[in-house]
Design a protein around this motif. Structure first.
Motif, short mmCIF file in Angstrom:
data_model
loop_
_atom_site.label_atom_id
_atom_site.label_comp_id
_atom_site.label_asym_id
_atom_site.label_seq_id
_atom_site.Cartn_x
_atom_site.Cartn_y
_atom_site.Cartn_z
N GLY A 191 25.68 35.36 43.83
CA GLY A 191 24.94 34.09 43.74
C GLY A 191 23.46 34.28 44.02
O GLY A 191 23.00 35.36 44.37
N GLY A 235 20.70 34.52 46.01
CA GLY A 235 20.46 34.72 47.44
C GLY A 235 19.00 34.57 47.82
O GLY A 235 18.65 34.50 48.99
N ARG A 243 23.72 36.09 52.26
CA ARG A 243 24.37 37.12 53.09
C ARG A 243 23.35 37.64 54.12
O ARG A 243 22.71 36.86 54.78
CB ARG A 243 24.93 38.25 52.22
N ARG A 302 9.69 45.11 54.84
CA ARG A 302 10.42 46.02 53.97
C ARG A 302 10.26 47.43 54.52
O ARG A 302 9.50 47.63 55.47
CB ARG A 302 9.86 45.93 52.53
N ASP A 350 26.15 41.04 36.93
CA ASP A 350 25.39 39.84 37.34
C ASP A 350 23.97 39.87 36.78
O ASP A 350 23.25 38.89 36.91
CB ASP A 350 25.36 39.71 38.87
P1 AMP Z 1 19.49 41.93 42.32
O1 AMP Z 1 19.66 43.36 42.72
O2 AMP Z 1 18.06 41.44 42.48
O3 AMP Z 1 20.05 41.61 40.99
O4 AMP Z 1 20.29 41.08 43.40
C1 AMP Z 1 21.65 41.23 43.68
C2 AMP Z 1 22.10 40.19 44.64
O5 AMP Z 1 21.43 40.33 45.91
C3 AMP Z 1 21.82 38.75 44.21
O6 AMP Z 1 22.88 37.96 44.65
C4 AMP Z 1 20.54 38.41 44.94
O7 AMP Z 1 20.37 37.04 45.13
C5 AMP Z 1 20.75 39.14 46.26
N1 AMP Z 1 19.47 39.48 46.94
C6 AMP Z 1 18.56 40.42 46.56
N2 AMP Z 1 17.53 40.46 47.43
C7 AMP Z 1 17.76 39.52 48.38
C8 AMP Z 1 17.06 39.07 49.54
N3 AMP Z 1 15.90 39.60 49.93
N4 AMP Z 1 17.63 38.06 50.25
C9 AMP Z 1 18.80 37.52 49.90
N5 AMP Z 1 19.51 37.90 48.81
C10 AMP Z 1 19.00 38.89 48.06
#
Ligand code: AMP
Ligand code: MG
Length: 469
Positions: free
Chosen positions: A80, A82, A112, A155, A239
């Motif tokens: 979802g 995030g 999460r 980071r 996703d």
């Molecule tokens: P991505 O690798 O950007 O496609 O993200 C994969 C999943 O991790 C998705 O559900 C994102 O919403 C979640 N996500 C990535 N970075 C963050 C963050 N800094 N905080 C919360 N959720 C994250």
């Protein structure tokens, strides 16, 4: 004013959670895509407020969408949004429907362990590369703005300026969206999502089979276009594959420079699952995951549904190869079609192993008359020299201009992207804007902009990109 009309939250209850973005303490506009805003008929009254999430524009109904996904082959039933908020949808002047989404705009129930935030560098990276893809005429989400929030995010590299990217997409429906409801056995929601997706993206599809065929076709064309420019997405999880056929989620993506089929940039892709040459195979794998979610709608009889799915999955490689060949015919400037074109393309690739991908294709235009500059790219040009007469025999009469119109002179070269983002993080946007301007004219002449057309200096070394930044 943005004329919101939010069909997703209206028509698909239970597939998202209403969630307002964080209120950024000191939003400041970094870049606004005025040309895109104008093209889409948007009147932006408060770019910093709206696109940081600090001010919710009138008519927006912010939501975090639910989705699941296979990440590097392993299934996560609940991912979802995030760190993203769908503000809503609007119709452009031509009647097309667009999502407006913020990314980096704060935590949601899907966060999460994450902080819901993003750093300026990666958001500007999405802006640069998505706008480059659009200029290369490759289907992609678009970037409307990047805004700094006034917060710092932590980071690995330390404390970085926080930022949000506002992006526009045909939709944010992913293979993983279907997987979320399929895995939970929520057949009614899956049915509603299927009907919604057909109505929004493939109104002629008729049903689940028609939808699947249409998605296969669009994905095959998309990935063939990626392969044509040497684009490596880097994280082709289910996703991150959009049903609309747009390139989505610019994380560790980068463009290949020296041609090597196994090229990988992402630090976490240790097995090379998402390597350049694997992308068509992964596309097929992801589409198989989509087909699994659609089985109940392919046929009421489970065995028949599986047969229908298998027949389609068995045809994907051929569909992809035809799309790739169409891309290659254009990139080689061939006249019409010939049974030997596949071998001609394969043999060109064999001859340019280790050579800069972009320059090799770009210099074909000049090689119609004089191959010196093309051959100069190769350490050993024997193979390429032998290939040239076969190629010349197949050329269209207007080959030189046709080749320049499809083979870019400028792509987002890794050393330039890094330099632009590094400077921007330190507060100097000059290199970012200079690079963006060049990326918006990829097919124009090389003369006078060699700093943007040539390969990285040898000292640049191996390039590594990072996820979840
Ligand atoms: P991505 O690798 O950007 O496609 O993200 C994969 C999943 O991790 C998705 O559900 C994102 O919403 C979640 N996500 C990535 N970075 C963050 C963050 N800094 N905080 C919360 N959720 C994250
Ligand atoms: Mg993603």
């Amino acid at each position: 004013m943005i004329p919101f009309d939010n069909s997703y939250v209206r028509d698909l209850p239970g597939t998202y959670l209403r969630q307002a973005p964080d209120v950024a303490p000191a939003p400041a506009l970094v870049v606004l895509n005025e040309a895109l805003a104008q093209e889409l008929g948007l009147v932006i009254e408060d770019a910093a407020g709206w696109f940081s999430g600090a001010v919710v524009p009138k008519g927006a109904e912010p939501a975090a969408l639910a989705y699941a996904g296979h990440q590097f082959g392993g299934f996560s039933p609940s991912l979802g949004d995030g760190r993203a908020h769908l503000l809503g949808e609007f119709l452009g002047p031509d009647g097309r429907r667009w999502d407006l989404q913020l990314k980096g705009s704060g935590r949601t129930p899907f966060s999460r362990g994450g902080d819901g935030k993003a750093a300026l560098g990666p958001m500007l990276r999405e802006y640069l590369i998505s706008e480059a893809m659009a200029a290369l005429r490759i289907p992609t989400t678009r970037s409307l703005a990047v805004v700094t929030t006034g917060e710092s995010v932590l980071r690995e590299a330390g404390s970085l300026p926080g930022a949000v990217v506002a992006r526009v997409a045909a939709s944010h429906i992913r293979v993983g969206t279907f997987q979320f409801f399929s895995a939970r056995g929520e057949v009614d929601k899956l049915r509603a999502l299927l009907d919604y997706t057909i109505a929004r993206h493939y109104p002629g599809a008729g049903g689940a089979l028609g939808l699947f065929d249409a998605v296969v076709e669009r994905q095959a064309r998309l990935i063939a276009q990626w392969m044509g420019v040497g684009f490596i997405h880097g994280v082709m999880n289910t996703d991150n594959m959009a049903l609309s056929g747009e390139t989505i989620d610019y994380g560790p993506c980068a463009f290949m420079e020296a041609y090597a089929p196994g090229t990988v940039f992402s630090s976490i892709d240790r097995q090379g699952r998402y390597a350049y040459a694997n992308q068509p195979l992964i596309m097929g794998w992801n589409l198989a995951r989509l087909a699994e979610t659609l089985l109940p709608f392919f046929d009421a009889d489970a065995d028949r549904a599986v047969d229908l799915a298998n027949a389609r999955l068995g045809g994907i490689a051929e569909i992809y190869r035809a799309e790739w060949l169409a891309v290659m015919r254009a990139k080689l400037g061939l006249l019409g079609t010939d049974a030997g074109d596949g071998a001609l393309a394969d043999d060109f690739l064999a001859a340019i192993q280790g050579v800069d991908w972009t320059l090799a294709f770009r210099r074909l235009a000049g090689a119609v008359e004089d191959e010196t500059a093309l051959l100069a790219l190769c350490e050993d040009a024997t193979e390429l020299k032998a290939w040239l007469p076969r190629w010349r025999a197949r050329l269209r009469p207007d080959a030189s201009p046709a080749l320049r119109a499809v083979n870019p002179a400028v792509i987002p070269r890794n050393h330039l992207v890094e330099a632009a983002l590094e400077a921007a993080t330190l507060g100097d946007l000059t290199p970012f804007h200079a690079l963006l301007a060049q990326l918006q004219d990829p097919f124009g002449p090389e003369t006078g902009r060699e700093a943007f057309t040539l390969a990285a200096p040898t000292g640049f070394g191996r390039y590594v990109t990072y996820c979840g930044t």
